[in-house]
Design a protein around this motif. Structure first.
Motif, PDB file in Angstrom:
ATOM      1  N   ILE A  57       0.825  -1.272  -0.122  1.00  0.00           N
ATOM      2  CA  ILE A  57       0.128   0.112   0.190  1.00  0.00           C
ATOM      3  C   ILE A  57       0.960   1.071   0.120  1.00  0.00           C
ATOM      4  O   ILE A  57       0.482   2.096  -0.657  1.00  0.00           O
ATOM      5  N   PHE A  58       2.028   1.284   0.865  1.00  0.00           N
ATOM      6  CA  PHE A  58       2.850   2.388   0.735  1.00  0.00           C
ATOM      7  C   PHE A  58       3.496   2.490  -0.587  1.00  0.00           C
ATOM      8  O   PHE A  58       3.833   3.890  -0.975  1.00  0.00           O
ATOM      9  N   ALA A  59       3.807   1.527  -1.305  1.00  0.00           N
ATOM     10  CA  ALA A  59       4.314   1.871  -2.561  1.00  0.00           C
ATOM     11  C   ALA A  59       3.468   2.306  -3.269  1.00  0.00           C
ATOM     12  O   ALA A  59       3.887   3.195  -4.281  1.00  0.00           O
ATOM     13  N   ALA A  60       2.082   1.874  -3.561  1.00  0.00           N
ATOM     14  CA  ALA A  60       1.085   2.886  -4.318  1.00  0.00           C
ATOM     15  C   ALA A  60       1.123   4.068  -3.815  1.00  0.00           C
ATOM     16  O   ALA A  60       0.989   5.072  -4.816  1.00  0.00           O
ATOM     17  N   VAL A 237      13.268   5.415  -0.752  1.00  0.00           N
ATOM     18  CA  VAL A 237      12.784   5.234   0.634  1.00  0.00           C
ATOM     19  C   VAL A 237      11.698   4.167   0.781  1.00  0.00           C
ATOM     20  O   VAL A 237      11.680   3.290   1.804  1.00  0.00           O
ATOM     21  N   ALA A 238      10.935   4.043  -0.363  1.00  0.00           N
ATOM     22  CA  ALA A 238       9.973   2.901  -0.258  1.00  0.00           C
ATOM     23  C   ALA A 238      10.631   1.452  -0.297  1.00  0.00           C
ATOM     24  O   ALA A 238      10.427   0.657   0.724  1.00  0.00           O
ATOM     25  N   GLY A 239      11.771   1.419  -1.123  1.00  0.00           N
ATOM     26  CA  GLY A 239      12.410   0.107  -1.049  1.00  0.00           C
ATOM     27  C   GLY A 239      13.249  -0.220   0.172  1.00  0.00           C
ATOM     28  O   GLY A 239      13.112  -1.132   0.795  1.00  0.00           O
ATOM     29  N   ALA A 240      14.025   0.794   0.865  1.00  0.00           N
ATOM     30  CA  ALA A 240      14.550   0.581   2.092  1.00  0.00           C
ATOM     31  C   ALA A 240      13.755   0.294   3.258  1.00  0.00           C
ATOM     32  O   ALA A 240      14.221  -0.486   4.123  1.00  0.00           O
ATOM     33  N   VAL A 241      12.616   1.045   3.228  1.00  0.00           N
ATOM     34  CA  VAL A 241      11.801   0.852   4.543  1.00  0.00           C
ATOM     35  C   VAL A 241      11.175  -0.338   4.368  1.00  0.00           C
ATOM     36  O   VAL A 241      11.075  -1.032   5.410  1.00  0.00           O
ATOM     37  N   LEU A 406       5.877  16.172 -16.479  1.00  0.00           N
ATOM     38  CA  LEU A 406       7.117  15.923 -16.462  1.00  0.00           C
ATOM     39  C   LEU A 406       7.646  14.451 -15.853  1.00  0.00           C
ATOM     40  O   LEU A 406       8.560  13.912 -16.280  1.00  0.00           O
ATOM     41  N   TYR A 407       6.577  14.016 -15.000  1.00  0.00           N
ATOM     42  CA  TYR A 407       6.673  12.774 -14.538  1.00  0.00           C
ATOM     43  C   TYR A 407       5.436  12.133 -14.284  1.00  0.00           C
ATOM     44  O   TYR A 407       4.521  12.744 -13.783  1.00  0.00           O
ATOM     45  N   ARG A 408       5.332  10.864 -15.011  1.00  0.00           N
ATOM     46  CA  ARG A 408       4.037  10.016 -15.025  1.00  0.00           C
ATOM     47  C   ARG A 408       4.417   8.626 -14.231  1.00  0.00           C
ATOM     48  O   ARG A 408       5.065   7.796 -14.909  1.00  0.00           O
ATOM     49  N   ALA A 409       3.785   8.564 -13.054  1.00  0.00           N
ATOM     50  CA  ALA A 409       3.922   7.280 -12.461  1.00  0.00           C
ATOM     51  C   ALA A 409       3.362   6.058 -12.870  1.00  0.00           C
ATOM     52  O   ALA A 409       2.400   6.338 -13.759  1.00  0.00           O
ATOM     53  N   ALA A 424      -2.964   4.476  -8.086  1.00  0.00           N
ATOM     54  CA  ALA A 424      -3.826   5.573  -7.058  1.00  0.00           C
ATOM     55  C   ALA A 424      -5.039   4.768  -6.845  1.00  0.00           C
ATOM     56  O   ALA A 424      -5.688   4.797  -6.109  1.00  0.00           O
ATOM     57  N   LEU A 425      -5.795   4.008  -7.839  1.00  0.00           N
ATOM     58  CA  LEU A 425      -7.062   3.257  -7.915  1.00  0.00           C
ATOM     59  C   LEU A 425      -6.881   2.396  -6.703  1.00  0.00           C
ATOM     60  O   LEU A 425      -7.832   2.301  -5.870  1.00  0.00           O
ATOM     61  N   VAL A 426      -5.815   1.328  -7.019  1.00  0.00           N
ATOM     62  CA  VAL A 426      -5.859   0.302  -6.043  1.00  0.00           C
ATOM     63  C   VAL A 426      -5.221   0.903  -4.668  1.00  0.00           C
ATOM     64  O   VAL A 426      -5.607   0.587  -3.618  1.00  0.00           O
ATOM     65  N   GLY A 427      -4.330   1.959  -4.410  1.00  0.00           N
ATOM     66  CA  GLY A 427      -4.037   2.407  -3.108  1.00  0.00           C
ATOM     67  C   GLY A 427      -5.184   3.107  -2.645  1.00  0.00           C
ATOM     68  O   GLY A 427      -5.210   3.313  -1.397  1.00  0.00           O
ATOM     69  N   GLY A 428      -5.970   4.054  -3.375  1.00  0.00           N
ATOM     70  CA  GLY A 428      -6.992   4.640  -2.809  1.00  0.00           C
ATOM     71  C   GLY A 428      -7.957   3.599  -2.271  1.00  0.00           C
ATOM     72  O   GLY A 428      -8.617   3.783  -1.176  1.00  0.00           O
ATOM     73  N   VAL A 429      -8.381   2.562  -2.791  1.00  0.00           N
ATOM     74  CA  VAL A 429      -9.372   1.729  -2.277  1.00  0.00           C
ATOM     75  C   VAL A 429      -8.846   1.059  -1.081  1.00  0.00           C
ATOM     76  O   VAL A 429      -9.533   0.790  -0.073  1.00  0.00           O
TER      77      VAL A 429
END
Length: 632
Positions: A57-60, A237-241, A406-409, A424-429
């Motif tokens: 969830i944090f990665a999303a 940060v996401a990978g290390a944590v 400039l950047y699209r995830a 964002a859809l998966v993370g938001g749900v």
């Protein structure tokens, strides 16, 4: 007073991906010192699995924040995204939830400082001395931030690196000494310990592990090139944590397995200190149960205790700064009374915001002395704020289908002409369901959290209707604070830089304005990208020139003892980019240099198209440092 070179090491000088990652990890990674025990209270033997789910969830969420921050590189995070994606009312809701997150971050970090210092005095581990110790930490930091004592940036980065190395060392030591797969499997009692209800609560509580995700977003204003640095920093940060939270719980549950204690299945990791557990200092619990003895154990306990207390102290300070920043931003956008952004007449700091939202409110949260309440209250605010952030990115994609990004995830899915952000859809749900679980399953947190939201929205409606006299959804920005006492004192000065003598003279003028007034200068270099090229096209010669000019601007600022924030922008129109940057930072003045051009007709530009555009469209004062009139 003679000019002096700044003594402290400025973080802005090196705020690329490595420094941004180190600073963010220092805040996000600090949560391991309390999140591990609080999550184990609910998840027991499934704690490693719960952290994996929370990590996905944090990665999303990190992908959402990366795209939103690059699109709008300004402090505010989810509140800023919501302002552009929806309206000011939704933005306030996100900001108020974010405020709760900062309040609880300060509370949690400060509350656990004395727990780790209990290696020197045992009573600090439990009530009431941990409450007293946490309150003292909060008061000290509020006072220091009010008088303007700044955290040493280099020290924060070094401690973050040491912290990560220590956590990796404990993982390696635990894998070698105590990790046993059969113990981990025997810890699992599906539907019994934990019950399904407590397992559902454990997932949003585990998001406490990602305290400080807003850090990168808030630092984006001080990043030289956010387009490149911000996404990379979020990924690191996401990978290390995730790596730490996947492995350290395995060690913890091997060292302190689930067993019958007091007639019920539990683990020492989830028990309070008065029952012989390590809920209040889980990392010290790992150290105590690694199987090392004697002088080695004693030295390791002292090292981990001091390091943890120091990291948590710095994380508390980051929360204090974050609370004052979000308050200042809310007052700037007329979401709360302007008194909250007024500066102390002597120290030039937002003292009232610091006292109320970084001092009184966090102390109220820790007064009950209940660590579980602190954890669930954080999850209440964080999951709501994350949900709004995800929804805002979805709305922005739908509203601006042809916008240049400039950047699209990724990942994305195309449907009816829109690149829908799958992350964002998966993370938001996921975060939305987590928020509902907290609300439904925890009565105390439900009462306090919903009361916080209700109080905030009532105050917002009253203030906007009675004092601002505008609609609840309209974005209204407060004018720069001006008056007899501060008419010539500028908190933020924007100074565009180009390769010319006039630009250097203008920057020196900006430095003279800022010197001895505790002001900051934003040195802006705009790379104008041709229409036939994408905004993120590689332009090595322009980038090299921009780096040289920004380094030069920093060096000039050092000579005057002035803080210079270096900013590299990519845009189609230089003047528009400068005006937008000044507006984002609520700058009081733009100081820009330009040669005077030959005046051929009444409509011809006096200083050039860029300067004339800034003069015409800037929402703040503009000073032009003009050179001699050019020869026709």
């Amino acid at each position: 007073m003679p000019r002096r070179r700044r003594r402290e090491q400025n973080l802005e000088r090196v705020l690329g991906t490595p420094a941004l990652f180190a600073t963010a990890y220092g805040n996000v990674g600090s949560s391991i010192y309390y999140a591990l025990g609080l999550t184990a209270v609910y998840a027991l033997g499934l704690t490693p699995l719960v952290f994996v789910v929370a990590g996905v969830i944090f990665a999303a969420t990190a992908a959402t924040y990366a795209e939103g921050t690059v699109r709008y590189p300004e402090a505010g995070g989810s509140s800023s995204f919501a302002r552009h994606g929806f309206n000011e009312l939704v933005s306030f809701g996100a900001a108020w939830a974010q405020m709760l997150v900062y309040v609880v971050t300060v509370s949690a970090s400060a509350f656990f400082v004395p727990h780790y210092l209990s290696i020197f005095w045992g009573p600090l581990k439990d009530n009431p001395w941990d409450i007293v110790g946490g309150a003292v930490v909060i008061v000290v930091l509020v006072v220091l931030n009010t008088v303007g004592v700044q955290e040493a940036a280099r020290l924060s980065v070094v401690l973050a690196v040491i912290d990560f190395a220590t956590q990796v060392f404990l993982v390696g030591l635990g894998f070698a000494l105590v990790l046993h797969p059969h113990i981990l499997t025997s810890n699992v009692h599906w539907g019994v310990a934990p019950t399904w209800t407590r397992l559902a609560i454990a997932i949003p509580v585990a998001m406490l592990a990602y305290t400080g995700v807003e850090t990168v977003s808030n630092l984006a204003e001080e990043v030289r090139d956010p387009t490149s640095s911000v996404p990379k920093a979020y990924k690191l940060v996401a990978g290390a944590v995730f790596a730490i939270y996947f492995t350290l719980p395995l060690v913890a549950l091997s060292a302190m397995p689930v067993r019958q204690i007091g007639g019920k299945l539990t683990t020492l990791l989830a028990l309070p200190p008065d029952q012989g557990g390590f809920r209040n200092d889980p990392v010290l619990g790992i150290v105590d149960n690694l199987g090392v003895h004697g002088a080695t154990l004693h030295a390791l306990r002292i090292y981990v205790g001091i390091l943890a207390a120091t990291i948590l102290f710095i994380a508390t300070n980051a929360g204090v700064i974050g609370a004052s920043r979000i308050t200042y931003s809310m007052a700037t956008y007329r979401q709360m009374p302007e008194i909250f952004r007024r500066l102390h007449p002597r120290f030039k700091t937002p003292w009232l915001s610091l006292v109320i939202f970084a001092g009184i409110a966090p102390i109220c949260v820790i007064l009950p002395g209940n660590v579980n309440f602190v954890g669930t209250l954080y999850s209440f605010g964080a999951t709501l704020s994350f949900t709004v952030a995800h929804a805002s990115i979805v709305a922005l994609r739908a509203k601006h289908t042809d916008a240049e990004l400039l950047y699209r995830a990724r990942p994305n899915v195309s449907f009816r002409g829109v690149e829908w952000p799958l992350f964002a859809l998966v993370g938001g749900v996921a975060t939305g369901i987590s928020f509902l679980v907290i609300v439904v399953q925890n009565p105390t947190t439900r009462f306090v959290g919903l009361a916080w939201l209700a109080l905030g929205f009532m105050g917002y409606v009253l203030y906007r209707r009675r004092y601002v006299k505008t609609s609840l959804t309209e974005t209204v920005k407060a004018p720069p604070l001006m008056g007899p006492a501060i008419a010539l004192e500028y908190r933020m000065i924007v100074s565009p830089v180009v390769d010319s003598s006039q630009s250097r003279e203008a920057l020196q003028l900006a430095c003279r304005l800022a010197a001895e007034r505790r002001s900051s200068i934003v040195a802006v270099r705009v790379i104008v990208v041709p229409l036939e090229s994408p905004l993120d096209a590689e332009l090595p010669e322009q980038e090299a020139l921009a780096d040289r000019l920004l380094d030069e601007a920093h060096d000039i600022g050092e000579l005057y003892g002035v803080r210079v924030i270096e900013r590299l922008l990519r845009a189609r129109h230089a003047g528009r980019a400068i005006v937008e940057e000044a507006g984002r930072r609520n700058a009081e003045i733009i100081v820009i240099g330009a040669p005077r051009l030959p005046h051929r007709t009444r409509r011809s530009a006096i200083f050039g198209k860029t300067v004339d555009y800034v003069l015409k469209h800037a929402g703040c004062r503009v000073v032009v440092g003009a050179g001699r009139r050019a020869v026709a």
